[in-house]
Design an enzyme around this catalytic site. Structure first.
Site, PDB file in Angstrom:
ATOM      1  CG  MET B   1      10.047  -3.136   2.120  1.00 13.47           C
ATOM      2  SD  MET B   1      11.189  -4.136   3.086  1.00 13.47           S
ATOM      3  CE  MET B   1      12.025  -2.877   4.029  1.00 13.47           C
ATOM      4  CG  ASP B   2       4.321   1.726   1.914  1.00 15.82           C
ATOM      5  OD1 ASP B   2       5.223   1.832   1.073  1.00 15.82           O
ATOM      6  OD2 ASP B   2       3.995   2.623   2.706  1.00 15.82           O
ATOM      7  N   GLY B   3       2.671  -1.399   4.396  1.00 17.61           N
ATOM      8  CA  GLY B   3       1.541  -2.259   4.727  1.00 17.61           C
ATOM      9  C   GLY B   3       1.741  -3.134   5.952  1.00 17.61           C
ATOM     10  NE  ARG B 182       5.004   3.546  -0.875  1.00 17.36           N
ATOM     11  CZ  ARG B 182       4.980   4.733  -0.313  1.00 17.36           C
ATOM     12  NH1 ARG B 182       5.299   5.798  -1.021  1.00 17.36           N
ATOM     13  NH2 ARG B 182       4.656   4.887   0.951  1.00 17.36           N
ATOM     14  CB  THR B 183       3.651  -3.338  -1.067  1.00 19.24           C
ATOM     15  OG1 THR B 183       4.350  -2.759   0.044  1.00 19.24           O
ATOM     16  CG2 THR B 183       4.571  -4.345  -1.741  1.00 19.24           C
TER      17      THR B 183
END
Lengths: 274, 238
Positions: B1-3, B182-183
């Site tokens: 949960m990147d960003g 994956r973001t």
């Protein structure tokens, strides 16, 4: 809060879209059931699904043509951005190849490209170990490399070092390392059975893996040559922070795509959880 | 949960607000997965490495985790979802740890839709933890069958097998995933499920996590379906 209001209105609109499609589908579904029963509905749904996938397939075909053109331009040196690669950032490169596509001629050509780019340390992995079995042949045909030894330090040298790995160097190596640790645990005479107490550290695990030959260097970049972006069981202990790029099937590999993948890697910044 | 942090910076939100929107995005994603018929969803909420962040940010994430547990507990009262928390829960404070264990206990009887939140997790820690558990089991077996310090009796010494390690992992509660998303255009696993994703599609989305929507999920599922036969073949040979 502003962020929460934005988030909930976005969710609301997306739920409306989803509900609209589910409602439309349900209405059509009911109508079709009245006309001709489940069979017609299933056939029509299947046809719609197949049509959707044909469209996606054509879309990706068009993307591949565009990528092939870009790759051609890169390999001719016509795109300025890719002219200078900071290859020194790439200490260790791993290549995962789908075992069904392991043509040694393609592998040797790929190694030659990597040698021309200045890559010094490469690990070749395929799940079934076909490349491992062909390592003597590959080293004989590609005379710019030596076999990577367990305790080799990653130094700059004239010849490329080549490591060959397969699925047995991953999970099975961890099982062997576990037994090494277990023997130490038994010999230590420790009788701790407290669930939460730590017995081993990650560095002890790393040392045990080295003992059984399953702990080479961690690759900076892993290139996957296969139908899908999937690491196919490359040793888990070694790819914690490795950049993974999908390159497509090995038989359609392109020099320009290789340069682009390495360039993208050199532009990445990692936070390591911070 | 990147960003989450990048999103907050881009939208000029206050510090920590990105995580609020990220938490909403996770709850939305759980609903979308349920409606699409996905049975297992696993989210990487907090890595062991994340303890190195600023204490205020770590506290913010812990507070959000508590709120998510409350929301999931309310949802579980009306819908049969099973909630797991995978990771070294001993690193959490007592209140959070007890709440997590209570929620797991309360939803243990359900199996149709399973939500796993990875907290204080990293794959290498999971491997070490499972090796420790396997050693404890085999040590008990070793004591039970008597003294095997005699070197001539090597064949009677209990051996840790791969199946022992896999059954003792935090992630043993659910099957291996079909897809890992994956973001934020990140292309690495960052010590998340590299053991479990041998035959999984690794999908990288350029969008930041708080902006993820149902169409991103649909796109990833369609990509997976394009290679479905290949993944089924790979799993069957494993």
């Amino acid at each position: 809060m502003k962020s929460q209001k934005w988030g909930s209105s976005k969710m609301e609109s997306e739920r409306r879209v989803l509900s609209f499609f589910i409602f439309k589908w349900a209405s059509c579904h009911d109508a079709l059931l009245l006309i001709g029963g489940d069979m017609i509905v299933n056939i029509l749904l299947r046809l719609t699904w197949h049509l959707l996938h044909v469209t996606i397939h054509l879309f990706y075909f068009a993307i591949n043509i565009a990528n092939a053109l870009e790759s051609h331009l890169i390999s001719k040196g016509l795109l300025r951005r890719y002219k200078s690669l900071h290859i020194s950032k790439l200490q260790y490169l791993a290549i995962v190849i789908e075992s069904e596509d392991c043509q040694t001629s393609n592998v040797i050509e790929l190694l030659q490209w990597l040698a021309d780019l200045g890559v010094k340390h490469v690990c070749l992995y395929d799940k079934e170990g076909i490349l491992k079995k062909s390592k003597d042949f590959i080293l004989e045909k590609f005379d710019g490399a030596t076999l990577f030894q367990e305790n080799d330090v990653l130094l700059d040298q004239s010849l490329m070092t080549l490591e060959f790995a397969s699925f047995s160097d991953g999970k099975e190596a961890v099982a062997k390392a576990a037994n090494v640790l277990f023997m130490k645990y038994l010999k230590s005479g420790s009788t701790s059975s407290y669930q939460g107490e730590q017995i081993f550290t990650e560095s002890q695990m790393g040392e045990a893996l080295k003992t059984v030959g399953g702990n080479g260097p961690e690759p900076d970049l892993l290139l996957v040559y296969g139908p899908a972006r999937c690491h196919l069981g490359f040793p888990a202990w070694r790819i914690r922070y490795t950049e993974i790029q999908h390159m497509g099937p090995l038989k359609s590999m392109k020099y320009g795509s290789l340069i682009k993948a390495i360039y993208k890697f050199t532009m990445v910044q990692q936070n390591y959880g911070k | 949960m990147d960003g989450n942090r990048r999103y907050a910076k881009r939208k000029l939100l206050e510090e920590g607000a990105g995580h609020d929107v990220g938490a909403m995005a996770l709850l939305n994603m759980i609903i979308y997965c349920h409606e699409l018929g996905v049975k297992y969803i696993t989210a990487y909420a907090f890595a062991i490495d994340n303890f190195r962040r600023k204490p205020s940010e770590v506290q913010k994430i812990m507070d959000l985790l508590k709120e998510c547990m409350t929301v999931l507990a309310k949802i579980a009262k009306h819908h049969p979802i099973k909630v797991n928390f995978a990771g070294n829960l001993e690193l959490l404070n007592t209140e959070l740890r007890d709440e997590a264990r209570n929620l797991m206990g309360a939803t243990a009887k359900y199996s149709k839709f399973v939500v796993t939140i990875c907290v204080c997790y990293c794959c290498t820690d999971d491997i070490v933890h499972s090796v420790e558990e396997s050693c404890r089991e085999k040590h008990y077996y070793h004591c039970y069958i008597g003294d095997s310090h005699d070197d001539d009796k090597d064949d009677e010494r209990p051996i840790i097998k791969l199946v022992d390690i896999e059954k003792n992992m935090y992630m043993a509660v659910i099957p291996d995933p079909d897809i890992l998303i994956r973001t934020s255009d990140e292309h690495r696993l960052s010590n998340f499920l590299q053991w479990q994703t041998c035959h999984s599609l690794l999908a990288s989305l350029s969008t930041d996590w708080p902006e993820i929507g149902v169409w991103h999920l649909v796109k990833v599922v369609l990509d997976f379906q394009q290679n479905y036969d290949y993944f089924v073949r790979k799993r069957s040979l494993a």
